[in-house]
Design a protein around this motif. Structure first.
Motif, PDB file in Angstrom:
ATOM      1  N   LEU A   6       1.125  -1.695  -0.069  1.00 11.13           N
ATOM      2  CA  LEU A   6       0.150  -0.006  -0.130  1.00 11.13           C
ATOM      3  C   LEU A   6       1.126   1.351  -0.280  1.00 11.13           C
ATOM      4  N   SER A   7       0.831   1.860  -0.532  1.00  9.09           N
ATOM      5  CA  SER A   7       1.336   3.899  -1.029  1.00  9.09           C
ATOM      6  C   SER A   7       0.805   4.195   0.015  1.00  9.09           C
ATOM      7  N   LEU A   8       1.671   5.269   0.920  1.00  9.22           N
ATOM      8  CA  LEU A   8       1.646   6.358   1.991  1.00  9.22           C
ATOM      9  C   LEU A   8       1.337   7.463   1.090  1.00  9.22           C
ATOM     10  N   VAL A   9       0.630   7.501  -0.257  1.00  9.84           N
ATOM     11  CA  VAL A   9       0.720   8.922  -1.130  1.00  9.84           C
ATOM     12  C   VAL A   9      -1.229   7.777  -1.804  1.00  9.84           C
ATOM     13  N   ALA A  27      -3.573   3.497   7.362  1.00  7.85           N
ATOM     14  CA  ALA A  27      -3.908   2.856   8.054  1.00  7.85           C
ATOM     15  C   ALA A  27      -4.777   1.802   8.106  1.00  7.85           C
ATOM     16  N   GLN A  28      -6.231   3.027   7.750  1.00  6.37           N
ATOM     17  CA  GLN A  28      -7.071   2.449   6.943  1.00  6.37           C
ATOM     18  C   GLN A  28      -7.292   1.735   6.439  1.00  6.37           C
ATOM     19  N   ARG A  33      -8.086  -4.400   4.225  1.00  3.94           N
ATOM     20  CA  ARG A  33      -7.214  -5.141   3.679  1.00  3.94           C
ATOM     21  C   ARG A  33      -6.643  -6.855   3.976  1.00  3.94           C
ATOM     22  N   LEU A  34      -6.069  -6.236   5.493  1.00  5.31           N
ATOM     23  CA  LEU A  34      -5.480  -6.878   6.496  1.00  5.31           C
ATOM     24  C   LEU A  34      -6.447  -7.708   7.541  1.00  5.31           C
ATOM     25  N   GLU A  35      -8.143  -7.294   7.159  1.00  2.00           N
ATOM     26  CA  GLU A  35      -8.286  -7.703   8.545  1.00  2.00           C
ATOM     27  C   GLU A  35      -8.684  -9.249   8.876  1.00  2.00           C
ATOM     28  N   ALA A  46       3.626  -5.024   6.168  1.00  2.23           N
ATOM     29  CA  ALA A  46       4.925  -4.065   7.013  1.00  2.23           C
ATOM     30  C   ALA A  46       6.210  -4.340   6.859  1.00  2.23           C
ATOM     31  N   ALA A  47       6.913  -5.363   6.362  1.00  2.00           N
ATOM     32  CA  ALA A  47       8.003  -4.869   6.747  1.00  2.00           C
ATOM     33  C   ALA A  47       8.687  -4.087   4.912  1.00  2.00           C
ATOM     34  N   ARG A  48       7.554  -4.863   4.118  1.00  2.00           N
ATOM     35  CA  ARG A  48       7.716  -3.890   2.565  1.00  2.00           C
ATOM     36  C   ARG A  48       7.090  -2.796   2.888  1.00  2.00           C
ATOM     37  N   THR A  49       6.238  -2.473   2.933  1.00  2.00           N
ATOM     38  CA  THR A  49       5.566  -1.049   3.310  1.00  2.00           C
ATOM     39  C   THR A  49       6.398   0.158   4.557  1.00  2.00           C
TER      40      THR A  49
END
Length: 50
Positions: A6-9, A27-28, A33-35, A46-49
């Protein structure tokens, strides 16, 4: 389920927004998506993002 990074932008960057709003949007989207994703997928995301 696989999670793509997921992008920060934000997707719609028509108006400049603050970094806090970018992080909130990230975060939303991640929460949605990861629920129900397995822990391995969440950790990989998390490691990639982050």
């Amino acid at each position: 389920m696989t999670a793509e990074p997921l992008s920060l932008v934000p997707r719609e960057a028509a108006e400049p927004t603050s970094l806090v709003e970018h992080r909130q949007a990230l975060a939303q989207r991640a929460a949605w998506r990861l629920e129900e994703a397995p822990a391995e997928v969440v950790i990989r995301w998390a490691a990639r993002t982050l």
